[in-house]
Design an enzyme around this catalytic site. Structure first.
Site, PDB file in Angstrom:
ATOM      1  N   CYS A  14       0.870  -1.284  -0.012  1.00 19.64           N
ATOM      2  CA  CYS A  14       0.111  -0.211   0.081  1.00 19.64           C
ATOM      3  C   CYS A  14       0.748   1.456  -0.022  1.00 19.64           C
ATOM      4  O   CYS A  14       1.352   1.449   0.818  1.00 19.64           O
ATOM      5  CB  CYS A  14      -0.914   0.111   1.223  1.00 19.64           C
ATOM      6  SG  CYS A  14      -1.846   1.542   1.261  1.00 19.64           S
ATOM      7  N   LYS A  41      -9.693  -9.808   5.223  1.00 16.52           N
ATOM      8  CA  LYS A  41      -9.520  -8.759   5.913  1.00 16.52           C
ATOM      9  C   LYS A  41     -10.077  -9.452   7.329  1.00 16.52           C
ATOM     10  O   LYS A  41     -11.079  -9.910   7.452  1.00 16.52           O
ATOM     11  CB  LYS A  41     -10.408  -7.597   5.804  1.00 16.52           C
ATOM     12  CG  LYS A  41      -9.991  -6.493   4.801  1.00 16.52           C
ATOM     13  CD  LYS A  41     -10.877  -5.561   4.451  1.00 16.52           C
ATOM     14  CE  LYS A  41     -10.396  -4.657   3.212  1.00 16.52           C
ATOM     15  NZ  LYS A  41     -11.701  -3.592   2.800  1.00 16.52           N
ATOM     16  N   VAL A  54      -6.434   0.578   4.899  1.00 16.04           N
ATOM     17  CA  VAL A  54      -5.202   0.813   5.648  1.00 16.04           C
ATOM     18  C   VAL A  54      -4.541   1.997   4.823  1.00 16.04           C
ATOM     19  O   VAL A  54      -4.886   2.204   3.666  1.00 16.04           O
ATOM     20  CB  VAL A  54      -4.079  -0.238   5.473  1.00 16.04           C
ATOM     21  CG1 VAL A  54      -4.559  -1.677   6.412  1.00 16.04           C
ATOM     22  CG2 VAL A  54      -3.767  -0.859   4.156  1.00 16.04           C
ATOM     23  N   GLU A  66      -6.910   7.305   7.227  1.00 16.67           N
ATOM     24  CA  GLU A  66      -6.678   8.284   6.400  1.00 16.67           C
ATOM     25  C   GLU A  66      -5.045   8.507   6.518  1.00 16.67           C
ATOM     26  O   GLU A  66      -4.773   9.194   7.426  1.00 16.67           O
ATOM     27  CB  GLU A  66      -7.501   9.272   6.286  1.00 16.67           C
ATOM     28  CG  GLU A  66      -9.062   9.003   5.716  1.00 16.67           C
ATOM     29  CD  GLU A  66      -8.946   8.583   4.166  1.00 16.67           C
ATOM     30  OE1 GLU A  66      -8.124   9.233   3.458  1.00 16.67           O
ATOM     31  OE2 GLU A  66      -9.471   7.502   3.987  1.00 16.67           O
ATOM     32  N   SER A  67      -4.187   8.282   5.617  1.00 15.13           N
ATOM     33  CA  SER A  67      -2.765   8.538   5.581  1.00 15.13           C
ATOM     34  C   SER A  67      -2.600  10.011   5.979  1.00 15.13           C
ATOM     35  O   SER A  67      -1.768  10.447   6.815  1.00 15.13           O
ATOM     36  CB  SER A  67      -2.174   8.093   4.371  1.00 15.13           C
ATOM     37  OG  SER A  67      -2.500   9.022   3.266  1.00 15.13           O
TER      38      SER A  67
END
Ligand SMILES: N[C@@H](CCC(=O)N[C@@H](CS)C(=O)NCC(=O)O)C(=O)O
Length: 224
Positions: A14, A41, A54, A66-67
């Site tokens: 990711c 998952k 993720v 949320e990054s």
């Protein structure tokens, strides 16, 4: 400095997880990293993740997703600034983090293109996004000169895809984009960027691409 235990829920491929990993490494923040299979998952993950995506950062009992939110949290709570002091410059960086996300979406569009015509159109979309970056970049080495910022953590995973695309035979995407090429090289050499993915990442990505019924998928299969 946050006193709470940090646990990053990750996936080996990711690009958004990489942003969080790079930020944690740049700031020297101790954390535990747990990799999950997004195709299967775990129930505990479904139970804590509203979007089922993720990265997720657990901060004690709190769940951050949320990054961008995760990176901003780390920025606010740990030493070492990775955003500019000036509010306008900071907003510009946030805007270009969004542009990096749109570029990642264009990359996903490219490897998912169903046929050669779509592949060509999606290559052009991706190249347009990168041409915008070319016009925004200065002398480098990073987005805003010498300091390494959150915006750099957001762009680094973009170029990691290009490494694998080119290795399997996709024609170069950065021709004529000299500043982007220099930026890509500087990011690839950064220790936090190098260690943001697990061992064997290029081959894992190739296998992921090889499962796509797309021109890039065919290149990935042929490169086995
Ligand atoms: N906007 C999100 C994007 C995160 C994202 O798309 N994660 C993907 C993996 S790279 C995911 O978890 N996908 C699983 C799903 O959508 O079911 C962020 O910045 O964190």
């Amino acid at each position: 400095m946050s006193e709470q235990r940090l646990q990053l829920i990750s996936h080996d491929l990711c690009p958004y997880v990489q942003r969080a990993m790079i930020t944690l490494t740049e700031k020297g923040v101790g954390h535990e990293c747990i990799y999950i299979d997004l195709a299967n998952k775990p129930d505990w993950f479904r139970a804590i993740s509203p979007l089922g995506r993720v990265p997720v950062l657990r901060v004690g009992d709190a769940v951050l997703f949320e990054s961008a939110v995760i990176c901003e949290y780390l920025e606010e709570t740990t030493p070492g600034r990775m955003h500019p002091e000036d509010p306008v410059a900071r907003a510009v960086h946030r805007a270009w983090i969004e542009h990096a996300s749109a570029t990642l979406a264009a990359i996903a569009g490219l490897y998912g293109a169903p046929d050669a015509e779509a592949h060509g159109a999606r290559r052009r979309t991706l190249q347009e996004r990168l041409a915008w970056l070319e016009r925004q970049l200065g002398e480098g080495p990073y987005f805003a000169g010498e300091p390494f910022h959150l915006v750099d953590a957001a762009w680094a995973p973009v170029f990691r895809y290009l490494d694998t695309f080119e290795a399997i035979g996709e024609p170069a995407l950065l021709d004529g984009l000299e500043r982007v090429t220099t930026y890509r090289r500087a990011l690839a050499a950064r220790p936090s960027v190098r260690t943001a993915v697990p061992e064997g990442y290029p081959e894992r990505l190739r296998l992921f691409l090889a499962r796509r019924e797309s021109p890039l998928g065919a290149l990935a299969r042929a490169a086995a």
